[in-house]
Design an enzyme around this catalytic site. Structure first.
Site, PDB file in Angstrom:
ATOM      1  N   GLU A 291       0.780  -1.241   0.000  1.00  0.00           N
ATOM      2  CA  GLU A 291       0.000   0.000   0.000  1.00  0.00           C
ATOM      3  C   GLU A 291       0.812   1.292   0.000  1.00  0.00           C
ATOM      4  OE1 GLU A 291      -3.023  -0.175   3.092  1.00  0.00           O
ATOM      5  OE2 GLU A 291      -4.182  -1.625   1.943  1.00  0.00           O
TER       6      GLU A 291
ATOM      7  N   GLU B 286      -6.336  -8.051  -0.063  1.00  0.00           N
ATOM      8  CA  GLU B 286      -6.987  -7.666   1.187  1.00  0.00           C
ATOM      9  C   GLU B 286      -8.440  -7.333   0.868  1.00  0.00           C
ATOM     10  OE1 GLU B 286      -5.158  -4.688   3.650  1.00  0.00           O
ATOM     11  OE2 GLU B 286      -3.131  -5.482   3.372  1.00  0.00           O
TER      12      GLU B 286
END
Ligand code: NAG
Length: 423
Positions: free
Chosen positions: A208, A314
């Site tokens: 991320e 995710e």
């Protein structure tokens, strides 16, 4: 395509292309043809306040909001003992046995840079690396593949508490020393696992990165992906290729941003990771259950047409941000209207916390949402849910293990009660 690459990598790529006809790369998992199904081992080797709130509450200090401050703002011996106890007790091989028994084939294990190297002035406490090694052993014993995921980089790549350091603006991309340190750590990780591709089938060089902060970040990320490719795919110091897959992250950009990026035949063994949450904006937490299902189903087409292996690495069954500390320790929830600037959507009660408080209609919805998401994500290369477990009773809607125990997740992902959920 080679412009901007360091020369050694371009030479390696050319040599590897020549050799490849005789010696194709052979990943430890058939990513193109079999679906990735897995769970994240979150909040273990990298602390997250919402996953283990009691560890943070026990400090009695509200300024402790991430692993950095956990190590800095309390007695160091106390911090060390608490971390050691957590590493030793939160996971065991039994978890990996249960994960395999649930028909899953992957675990993604977050680890912070500080497990490998702590710089001057950085408070991080080491000792988690042997537990990563243990977990890889447990995975191997149970036939699970591991994605080793660098979840925190020096300076923080996103400012999220789950990068180790909660900051108002990330400090990784703007500091060349930080990026160089990360490159070196990636070389260490790649060579550590280069000879074990049948268990550590893939490495994710950075979780991320904050692409939402603009082109300056994205430029650094792109170069870092090139450098990481070299480090992960050529870990032997020669033109010999590893069998380890490189899992990039979309940096919060639409998949179309990455169209054409790192394609075969020049680039081999590259996968893209995208994270799909529906709980981090006012609009998302205001959606109805049906809208959540539709939003998940709508992702299938885009995933199926993307040009790299695409893993939803995710995602969650949560439809609220009610879990305590989810938005950061001491920060409230949009759904409950306690987040700064938000308006209450409803009461968190019965939607988050202990599974015993969930109604049967809510559990039916969770089952539908599970089936909708895995249906859509299997139009790509598969999925890895966030997460296997949290501190029991605090955020059970997030937990795969709680879903199995309470029936909203089936004993095998192929057991479908709602096979037409996305039709
Ligand atoms: C860059 O990061 C390093 C640590 O990796 C730090 O020592 C240095 O002060 C930082 N430089 C700037 C300009 O912030």
């Amino acid at each position: 395509m080679l412009s901007g690459l360091a020369k050694p990598l371009s030479v390696l790529l050319a040599l590897a292309a020549l050799a490849r006809a005789d010696n194709p790369i052979n990943p430890g998992f058939p990513y193109g043809s079999e679906k990735v199904r897995g769970v994240n081992i979150g909040g273990w080797l990298v602390l997250e306040p919402w996953i283990t709130p009691s560890m943070f509450d026990a400090t009695g200090n509200s300024a402790i909001v991430d692993e950095w401050t956990f190590c800095l703002l309390q007695n160091r011996g106390t911090a060390q003992a608490s971390l050691q106890n957590h590493w030793q007790t939160f996971y065991s091989e039994s978890d990996f046995q249960q994960i395999a028994a649930a028909g899953l084939n992957h675990v993604r294990i977050p680890i912070g840079y500080w497990a490998f190297e702590v710089g001057p002035g950085e408070p991080f406490i080491q000792g988690q690396l042997p537990f990563l090694q243990d977990a890889i052993g447990w995975a191997g014993n149970n036939g699970l593949k591991v994605i080793v995921d660098l979840h925190g980089a020096p300076g923080s790549q996103n400012g999220f508490d789950n990068s180790g350091q909660r900051l108002s603006f990330p400090g990784w991309h703007s500091n060349a020393t930080n990026v160089q340190r990360t490159d070196k750590i990636m070389m260490t990780i790649a060579s550590m696992f280069a000879n074990n591709p049948n268990v550590v089938s893939a490495i994710a060089p950075l979780n991320e990165p904050a692409g939402f902060d603009g082109d300056a970040v994205l430029d650094v990320v792109r170069q870092y992906w090139f450098d990481s490719y070299g480090n992960i795919r050529f870990p032997f110091g020669t033109s010999q290729e590893s069998n380890t897959v490189v899992v990039l992250h979309d940096a919060f950009q639409p998949l179309s941003f990455w169209d054409g990026f790192m394609q075969p035949p020049m680039w081999q063994g590259v996968a893209m990771d995208t994270h799909q949450y529906q709980v981090f904006s006012d609009a998302q937490v205001a959606m109805s259950q049906q809208q959540h299902i539709q939003a998940a189903c709508a992702l299938g087409g885009e995933l199926s047409s993307f040009d790299l292996w695409i893993i939803v690495g995710e995602w969650t069954l949560a439809i609220t941000d009610c879990a305590e500390s989810l938005n950061g320790r001491g920060i409230g929830s949009r759904f409950a209207g306690t987040f700064p600037g938000s308006t209450e959507v409803g009461s968190c009660s019965g939607l988050s916390g202990p599974a015993s408080s969930f109604s049967s209609s809510y559990k039916t919805f969770l089952r539908q949402f599970y089936e909708a998401q895995i249906t859509a994500y299997e139009e790509g290369s598969g999925w890895i849910m966030w997460l296997w477990k949290a501190q029991p009773g605090t955020a059970d809607e997030w937990s795969y293990q709680m879903g199995l125990q309470n029936g909203w997740i089936p004993q095998s992902p192929t057991d479908r009660q709602f096979p037409n959920i996305c039709n």
